[in-house]
Scaffold this motif. Structure first.
Motif, PDB file in Angstrom:
ATOM      1  N   GLY A   1       0.763  -1.541   0.309  1.00 32.59           N
ATOM      2  CA  GLY A   1      -0.039   0.019  -0.316  1.00 32.59           C
ATOM      3  C   GLY A   1       0.756   0.852  -0.162  1.00 32.59           C
ATOM      4  N   TRP A   2       2.398   1.428   1.198  1.00 33.08           N
ATOM      5  CA  TRP A   2       2.880   2.317   1.083  1.00 33.08           C
ATOM      6  C   TRP A   2       3.880   2.600  -0.151  1.00 33.08           C
ATOM      7  N   ILE A   3       3.869   2.208  -0.951  1.00 31.22           N
ATOM      8  CA  ILE A   3       3.963   1.447  -2.418  1.00 31.22           C
ATOM      9  C   ILE A   3       3.717   2.140  -3.342  1.00 31.22           C
ATOM     10  N   VAL A   4       2.541   1.930  -3.726  1.00 28.18           N
ATOM     11  CA  VAL A   4       1.667   2.333  -4.532  1.00 28.18           C
ATOM     12  C   VAL A   4       1.271   3.961  -4.532  1.00 28.18           C
ATOM     13  N   VAL A   5       0.784   4.150  -3.072  1.00 28.12           N
ATOM     14  CA  VAL A   5       0.853   5.024  -2.509  1.00 28.12           C
ATOM     15  C   VAL A   5       1.487   6.496  -2.884  1.00 28.12           C
ATOM     16  N   GLY A   6       2.671   5.958  -2.445  1.00 27.86           N
ATOM     17  CA  GLY A   6       3.603   6.613  -1.786  1.00 27.86           C
ATOM     18  C   GLY A   6       4.628   7.406  -3.658  1.00 27.86           C
TER      19      GLY A   6
ATOM     20  N   ALA B   1      -0.716  11.332   6.635  1.00 23.84           N
ATOM     21  CA  ALA B   1      -0.519   9.814   6.595  1.00 23.84           C
ATOM     22  C   ALA B   1       0.861   9.329   6.694  1.00 23.84           C
ATOM     23  N   LEU B   2       1.736   9.726   6.499  1.00 24.75           N
ATOM     24  CA  LEU B   2       3.084   9.773   7.235  1.00 24.75           C
ATOM     25  C   LEU B   2       2.802   9.837   8.694  1.00 24.75           C
ATOM     26  N   ILE B   3       2.367  11.276   8.869  1.00 22.42           N
ATOM     27  CA  ILE B   3       2.610  11.174  10.247  1.00 22.42           C
ATOM     28  C   ILE B   3       1.405  10.527  11.590  1.00 22.42           C
ATOM     29  N   LYS B   4       0.216   9.801  10.883  1.00 19.71           N
ATOM     30  CA  LYS B   4      -0.275   9.343  11.967  1.00 19.71           C
ATOM     31  C   LYS B   4       0.438   8.249  12.241  1.00 19.71           C
ATOM     32  N   THR B   5       1.294   7.161  11.003  1.00 21.93           N
ATOM     33  CA  THR B   5       1.783   6.223  11.353  1.00 21.93           C
ATOM     34  C   THR B   5       3.529   6.588  12.370  1.00 21.93           C
ATOM     35  N   VAL B   6       4.208   7.126  12.384  1.00 18.78           N
ATOM     36  CA  VAL B   6       5.046   7.535  12.766  1.00 18.78           C
ATOM     37  C   VAL B   6       4.167   8.486  14.618  1.00 18.78           C
ATOM     38  N   SER B   7       3.595   8.651  14.530  1.00 26.52           N
ATOM     39  CA  SER B   7       3.062   8.578  15.841  1.00 26.52           C
ATOM     40  C   SER B   7       1.975   8.089  16.472  1.00 26.52           C
ATOM     41  N   ASN B   8       1.810   6.576  16.122  1.00 26.16           N
ATOM     42  CA  ASN B   8       1.887   5.830  16.866  1.00 26.16           C
ATOM     43  C   ASN B   8       2.832   4.572  17.306  1.00 26.16           C
TER      44      ASN B   8
ATOM     45  N   ALA C   1       5.939   6.718  17.886  1.00 30.97           N
ATOM     46  CA  ALA C   1       6.446   7.372  19.376  1.00 30.97           C
ATOM     47  C   ALA C   1       5.894   7.320  20.467  1.00 30.97           C
ATOM     48  N   ALA C   2       4.392   7.102  20.586  1.00 31.13           N
ATOM     49  CA  ALA C   2       3.405   6.994  21.772  1.00 31.13           C
ATOM     50  C   ALA C   2       3.926   5.123  22.171  1.00 31.13           C
ATOM     51  N   THR C   3       4.201   4.473  21.074  1.00 29.39           N
ATOM     52  CA  THR C   3       4.523   2.827  22.277  1.00 29.39           C
ATOM     53  C   THR C   3       6.008   3.131  22.448  1.00 29.39           C
ATOM     54  N   ASP C   4       7.365   4.124  22.030  1.00 27.59           N
ATOM     55  CA  ASP C   4       8.456   4.328  21.770  1.00 27.59           C
ATOM     56  C   ASP C   4       8.964   4.740  21.323  1.00 27.59           C
ATOM     57  N   TRP C   5       9.295   6.232  21.509  1.00 26.22           N
ATOM     58  CA  TRP C   5       9.864   6.834  20.383  1.00 26.22           C
ATOM     59  C   TRP C   5      10.842   6.500  19.534  1.00 26.22           C
ATOM     60  N   VAL C   6      12.019   6.390  20.587  1.00 24.52           N
ATOM     61  CA  VAL C   6      12.909   5.238  19.708  1.00 24.52           C
ATOM     62  C   VAL C   6      13.072   4.750  18.898  1.00 24.52           C
ATOM     63  N   THR C   7      11.861   4.225  19.136  1.00 26.30           N
ATOM     64  CA  THR C   7      11.789   2.627  17.725  1.00 26.30           C
ATOM     65  C   THR C   7      10.960   3.420  16.025  1.00 26.30           C
ATOM     66  N   MET C   8      10.706   5.087  15.918  1.00 27.92           N
ATOM     67  CA  MET C   8      10.369   5.440  14.925  1.00 27.92           C
ATOM     68  C   MET C   8      11.418   5.920  14.408  1.00 27.92           C
ATOM     69  N   LEU C   9      12.280   6.046  15.044  1.00 27.61           N
ATOM     70  CA  LEU C   9      13.823   6.180  14.099  1.00 27.61           C
ATOM     71  C   LEU C   9      14.963   4.900  12.689  1.00 27.61           C
ATOM     72  N   TYR C  10      13.843   4.308  13.661  1.00 27.63           N
ATOM     73  CA  TYR C  10      14.100   2.159  12.730  1.00 27.63           C
ATOM     74  C   TYR C  10      13.331   2.454  11.790  1.00 27.63           C
ATOM     75  N   HIS C  11      12.429   3.220  11.368  1.00 26.56           N
ATOM     76  CA  HIS C  11      10.985   3.273  10.199  1.00 26.56           C
ATOM     77  C   HIS C  11      11.856   4.245   9.295  1.00 26.56           C
ATOM     78  N   TRP C  12      10.783   4.194   8.060  1.00 24.57           N
ATOM     79  CA  TRP C  12      11.482   4.729   7.161  1.00 24.57           C
ATOM     80  C   TRP C  12      10.511   6.160   7.032  1.00 24.57           C
ATOM     81  N   GLN C  13       9.642   6.056   7.066  1.00 22.44           N
ATOM     82  CA  GLN C  13       8.073   6.718   7.909  1.00 22.44           C
ATOM     83  C   GLN C  13       8.249   7.805   8.088  1.00 22.44           C
ATOM     84  N   THR C  14       9.302   7.940   8.905  1.00 24.95           N
ATOM     85  CA  THR C  14       9.393   8.968   9.983  1.00 24.95           C
ATOM     86  C   THR C  14      10.561  10.002   9.370  1.00 24.95           C
TER      87      THR C  14
END
Length: 281
Positions: A109-114, A153-160, A162-175
């Motif tokens: 979905g991200w590939i097609v939409v992006g 759309a990216l912020i919505k995923t990144v905010s999730n 960050a809410a769980t563990d803000w460090v983990t968001m650095l490991y995802h391309w959406q950030t």
């Protein structure tokens, strides 16, 4: 709380548009689509003030997207164009009754939409090579709006993350995608303000963003809208009222009467008078 945060973001967006427009309106013509346009902008205090409001808008929007649905938050941002738009928006939200929005976007979905987003942005930017000033401003505004919608759309995923563990968001391309598309939207917005009338750029910025965001919310997050029976036509009518209000307010004297807004017309009239005065009898 989602509505309060979204309205606050809309107010900051309105102030951002005015101040940043004032900051780039006197930039040289040759700075269009060049980094020198941004260099000119950051040297203007009024543009930096607009950037400060943009940061506030980003924070309000981020919190709103974290606790709310994409198809609700983004359309609410159109409230920067005041009451007529708000009535249309309220009607759309009431009749559509958005639900769902809890699905996790797939990699496909991200590939097609992006990919689609990048392609459409590229097409609209290329379209600015031709046409009058209002067309160029509208195309740049559309490209910026699409970039902002995808950023949301990216912020919505990144905010999730960050809410769980803000460090983990650095490991995802959406950030990092938020940074890239956010800066791209900022760059395209300045070109929209610089290319032509604010009415053209602001109308497309405000109208295209919620439309694209609604589509992204449905495709990526599984947002659902109530469209059975009369609800579909009533939603369309509500959106039409919202869009007509946005266009009307963007063309109001309070906007079009800003410094430099009519300088292209004045210059043409002055040139025409000079040519006539030098014409042979």
């Amino acid at each position: 709380m989602v509505y309060v945060l979204a309205v606050a973001a809309a107010l900051c967006n309105a102030l951002t548009s005015v101040f940043q427009r004032m900051g780039v309106e006197d930039a040289p013509e040759e700075t269009t689509m060049r980094l020198s346009l941004m260099a000119h902008a950051i040297r203007r205090g009024v543009w930096l003030l607009g950037f400060g409001f943009m940061v506030l808008s980003f924070l309000f929007q981020s919190f709103a997207l974290h606790i709310g649905r994409l198809s609700i938050v983004q359309p609410i941002l159109t409230m920067e164009l005041l009451f007529l738009v708000a009535f249309g928006l309220g009607g759309f939200l009431y009749f559509a009754a958005p639900g769902g929005g809890d699905e996790i976007p797939t990699n496909l979905g991200w590939i097609v939409v992006g990919g689609s987003t990048c392609f459409i942005i590229a097409v609209t930017v290329v379209a600015t090579r031709w046409g009058p000033r209002w067309w160029k401003a509208a195309m740049f505004g559309s490209a910026a709006a699409i970039a902002y919608a995808f950023t949301a759309a990216l912020i919505k995923t990144v905010s999730n993350y960050a809410a769980t563990d803000w460090v983990t968001m650095l490991y995802h391309w959406q950030t990092y995608g938020v940074v890239v598309f956010g800066l791209l939207g900022l760059f395209l917005t300045q070109n929209a303000f610089h290319a032509g009338p604010l009415a053209a750029s602001q109308s497309t910025l405000v109208l295209v963003d919620p439309l694209v965001s609604i589509c992204l919310g449905i495709v990526l997050y599984g947002d659902s809208l109530r469209t059975s029976g009369w609800y579909g036509p009533l939603e369309a009518l509500s959106l039409l009222v919202m869009f007509m209000g946005a266009v009307f307010l963007s063309n109001s004297p309070l906007i079009t009467g800003m410094k430099g807004e009519g300088k292209g017309v004045e210059y043409d009239e002055m040139l025409s008078r000079r040519l006539k005065s030098h014409a042979p009898a």
